[in-house]
Enzyme design. Structure first.
Site, mmCIF file in Angstrom:
data_model
loop_
_atom_site.group_PDB
_atom_site.id
_atom_site.type_symbol
_atom_site.label_atom_id
_atom_site.label_comp_id
_atom_site.label_asym_id
_atom_site.label_seq_id
_atom_site.Cartn_x
_atom_site.Cartn_y
_atom_site.Cartn_z
ATOM 1 N N CYS A 122 48.291 21.768 43.178
ATOM 2 C CA CYS A 122 48.990 22.217 44.390
ATOM 3 C C CYS A 122 49.093 21.112 45.432
ATOM 4 C CB CYS A 122 48.291 23.434 44.980
ATOM 5 S SG CYS A 122 48.286 24.828 43.851
ATOM 6 N N HIS A 265 50.675 24.331 52.119
ATOM 7 C CA HIS A 265 50.709 24.985 50.815
ATOM 8 C C HIS A 265 50.534 26.496 50.997
ATOM 9 C CE1 HIS A 265 50.150 26.007 46.730
ATOM 10 N NE2 HIS A 265 48.865 26.229 46.821
ATOM 11 N N ASN A 295 53.080 31.710 45.331
ATOM 12 C CA ASN A 295 52.504 30.358 45.293
ATOM 13 C C ASN A 295 53.270 29.551 44.240
ATOM 14 O OD1 ASN A 295 50.980 28.084 44.721
ATOM 15 N ND2 ASN A 295 49.013 29.143 44.751
HETATM 16 O O1 UT7 Z 1 46.892 27.269 44.981
HETATM 17 C C1 UT7 Z 1 45.588 27.707 44.755
HETATM 18 C C2 UT7 Z 1 45.681 28.823 43.755
HETATM 19 N N1 UT7 Z 1 44.805 29.910 43.886
HETATM 20 C C3 UT7 Z 1 44.514 30.561 45.033
HETATM 21 O O2 UT7 Z 1 44.869 30.219 46.111
HETATM 22 C C4 UT7 Z 1 43.681 31.792 44.891
HETATM 23 C C5 UT7 Z 1 42.901 32.106 46.122
HETATM 24 N N2 UT7 Z 1 42.352 33.438 45.990
HETATM 25 C C6 UT7 Z 1 43.024 34.535 46.340
HETATM 26 O O3 UT7 Z 1 44.135 34.472 46.837
HETATM 27 C C7 UT7 Z 1 42.322 35.853 46.171
HETATM 28 O O4 UT7 Z 1 40.994 35.634 45.775
HETATM 29 C C8 UT7 Z 1 43.020 36.773 45.138
HETATM 30 C C9 UT7 Z 1 44.359 37.273 45.680
HETATM 31 C C10 UT7 Z 1 43.240 36.075 43.812
HETATM 32 C C11 UT7 Z 1 42.166 37.988 44.889
HETATM 33 O O5 UT7 Z 1 41.916 38.646 46.110
HETATM 34 P P1 UT7 Z 1 40.420 39.078 46.519
HETATM 35 O O6 UT7 Z 1 40.524 39.793 47.798
HETATM 36 O O7 UT7 Z 1 39.583 37.827 46.479
HETATM 37 O O8 UT7 Z 1 40.035 40.067 45.373
HETATM 38 P P2 UT7 Z 1 38.842 39.970 44.327
HETATM 39 O O9 UT7 Z 1 39.102 38.926 43.313
HETATM 40 O O10 UT7 Z 1 37.536 39.926 45.078
HETATM 41 O O11 UT7 Z 1 38.950 41.387 43.648
HETATM 42 C C12 UT7 Z 1 38.779 42.610 44.371
HETATM 43 C C13 UT7 Z 1 39.173 43.738 43.474
HETATM 44 C C14 UT7 Z 1 38.566 43.665 42.080
HETATM 45 O O12 UT7 Z 1 38.247 44.968 41.667
HETATM 46 P P3 UT7 Z 1 36.714 45.514 41.718
HETATM 47 O O13 UT7 Z 1 35.955 44.570 40.832
HETATM 48 O O14 UT7 Z 1 36.318 45.420 43.169
HETATM 49 O O15 UT7 Z 1 36.827 46.908 41.205
HETATM 50 C C15 UT7 Z 1 39.698 43.136 41.241
HETATM 51 O O16 UT7 Z 1 39.611 43.536 39.887
HETATM 52 O O17 UT7 Z 1 40.590 43.739 43.292
HETATM 53 C C16 UT7 Z 1 40.894 43.785 41.893
HETATM 54 N N3 UT7 Z 1 42.130 43.088 41.648
HETATM 55 C C17 UT7 Z 1 43.333 43.691 41.709
HETATM 56 N N4 UT7 Z 1 43.686 44.941 41.985
HETATM 57 C C18 UT7 Z 1 44.997 45.237 41.978
HETATM 58 C C19 UT7 Z 1 42.309 41.768 41.349
HETATM 59 N N5 UT7 Z 1 43.633 41.512 41.210
HETATM 60 C C20 UT7 Z 1 44.272 42.671 41.433
HETATM 61 C C21 UT7 Z 1 45.640 43.047 41.436
HETATM 62 N N6 UT7 Z 1 45.946 44.333 41.716
HETATM 63 N N7 UT7 Z 1 46.618 42.174 41.192
#
Ligand code: UT7
Length: 338
Positions: A122, A265, A295
């Site tokens: 990125c 970004h 992204n």
């Molecule tokens: O350019 C760099 C590339 N990457 C990034 O910038 C990623 C940076 N990270 C993020 O943007 C966030 O961490 C995410 C958007 C990927 C995830 O958001 P979060 O608030 O950190 O969620 P999490 O990973 O802590 O997950 C919370 C819950 C989980 O369920 P449980 O275990 O609490 O029951 C996940 O399984 O949300 C669930 N979850 C979803 N639910 C619905 C994860 N992805 C999804 C989804 N839809 N797409």
């Protein structure tokens, strides 16, 4: 502020352009492919839609980069034959060899201009801007294209297992044309480039089973798809992103008030919000378009710049800070007087 009267040449951004695939995927479309919801995606990321390249019908990263470079040249009113160098920032190279940039250069009619692919995830476009500036100061290059292009939708799984990454990424290409000028006030003012390779597996695409980290060998062992420690990258970005902005302002001897645009970004609306709050930036100084594109990796920073150009908000004499962070891990800036 550092005195740049002693720089060899001024370097000006004379063209800005972008190209996106035809097909768009809304959050509602994703609801039909995996267990997710429009509400969850918007709340956690700010994304409403993203574009997806149709590889089967030839819409590859090369095709997108060609569209972006042609539009950027048109904006610069420059003939492709005038280019001396084409730098393609991407982590979606078509093949390991040849460099995608070489085919791109041939396709747009840029003759024997130098061409190479540039891999910094990125941060690709931001690091490539710093590199292009250095090459233009020390080498014979007068007109240089810097294009960021990625098609990460090819490397995510559109199912519930892959949903954390599938909702985030979109495909696009965008870039700039840099030109030497007599006006030495124009060009790079300050920069930063950093990495932490100990955290390589926070974002990685394994090619073979030997690339897998220890925990992924235990079952999460899909090859050629993105493995992402979403929460880890989020924490890294929220901390590092404002820090590197502060470091660059200090190096330039200016404050956030002196910068006209922070072109950042777009990885998550909440990460961008954290930087806005840290520096008390008004919305117009940190433009957000993740809602429309998701992204787009190396294309994300120049896509923001292109939005600003289309809105008539880019003016001569402004200071623009490009900011990136992502896989590697990598993070950095490129601060320009344009
Ligand atoms: O350019 C760099 C590339 N990457 C990034 O910038 C990623 C940076 N990270 C993020 O943007 C966030 O961490 C995410 C958007 C990927 C995830 O958001 P979060 O608030 O950190 O969620 P999490 O990973 O802590 O997950 C919370 C819950 C989980 O369920 P449980 O275990 O609490 O029951 C996940 O399984 O949300 C669930 N979850 C979803 N639910 C619905 C994860 N992805 C999804 C989804 N839809 N797409």
């Amino acid at each position: 502020m550092p005195n740049h009267a002693d720089r060899q040449f001024g370097i000006e951004i004379v063209g800005i352009g972008a190209h996106t695939p035809d097909k768009m995927l809304t959050n509602k479309d994703l609801e039909g492919m995996m267990d997710t919801s429009d509400e969850w995606i918007q709340q956690r990321t700010g994304i409403k839609q993203r574009y997806k390249a149709d590889h089967e019908h030839g819409e590859t990263v090369l095709y997108l980069a060609k569209g972006a470079l042609e539009k950027t040249l048109a904006n610069a009113k420059m003939d492709p034959s005038e280019l001396d160098l084409v730098i393609l920032a991407t982590m979606s190279q078509e093949m390991t060899c040849p460099p995608t940039a070489c085919r791109l250069t041939a396709m747009v009619g840029a003759g024997n201009a130098g061409a190479f692919d540039f891999s910094a995830a990125c941060c690709g476009f931001v690091f490539a801007m710093n590199t292009a500036y250095g090459l233009m100061q020390t080498g014979p290059y007068k007109n240089v294209a810097v294009i960021g292009a990625d098609t990460l939708t090819q490397s995510v799984e559109f199912n519930t297992h892959g949903r954390a990454a599938a909702i985030l990424f979109g495909d696009a290409a965008a870039g700039v044309i840099l030109k030497r000028t007599e006006d030495k006030t124009k060009g790079l003012i300050a920069q930063a480039m950093h990495s932490d390779g100990t955290r390589w597996d926070d974002l990685y695409i394994p090619k073979t089973k030997y690339d897998l980290n220890e925990s992924d060998r235990e079952g999460n062992d899909q090859l050629c798809v993105l493995h992402m420690n979403g929460a880890g990258v989020f924490r890294f970005a929220v901390g590092t992103f404002p820090h590197v902005i502060g470091q660059t302002l200090e190096a330039a001897g200016i404050t956030a008030d002196d910068v006209d645009h922070f072109v950042c970004h777009q990885s998550n609306q909440r990460i961008l919000q954290a930087a806005k709050e840290r520096f008390g930036l008004p919305d117009e100084k940190l433009h957000v378009n993740i809602d429309r594109f998701g992204n787009t990796v190396a294309a994300s920073v120049p896509l923001v710049l292109n939005d600003l150009r289309e809105a008539g908000r880019i003016e001569r004499g402004q200071k623009v800070m490009f900011v990136g962070f992502g896989g590697g891990l990598t993070w950095g800036t490129s601060l320009w007087q344009i």
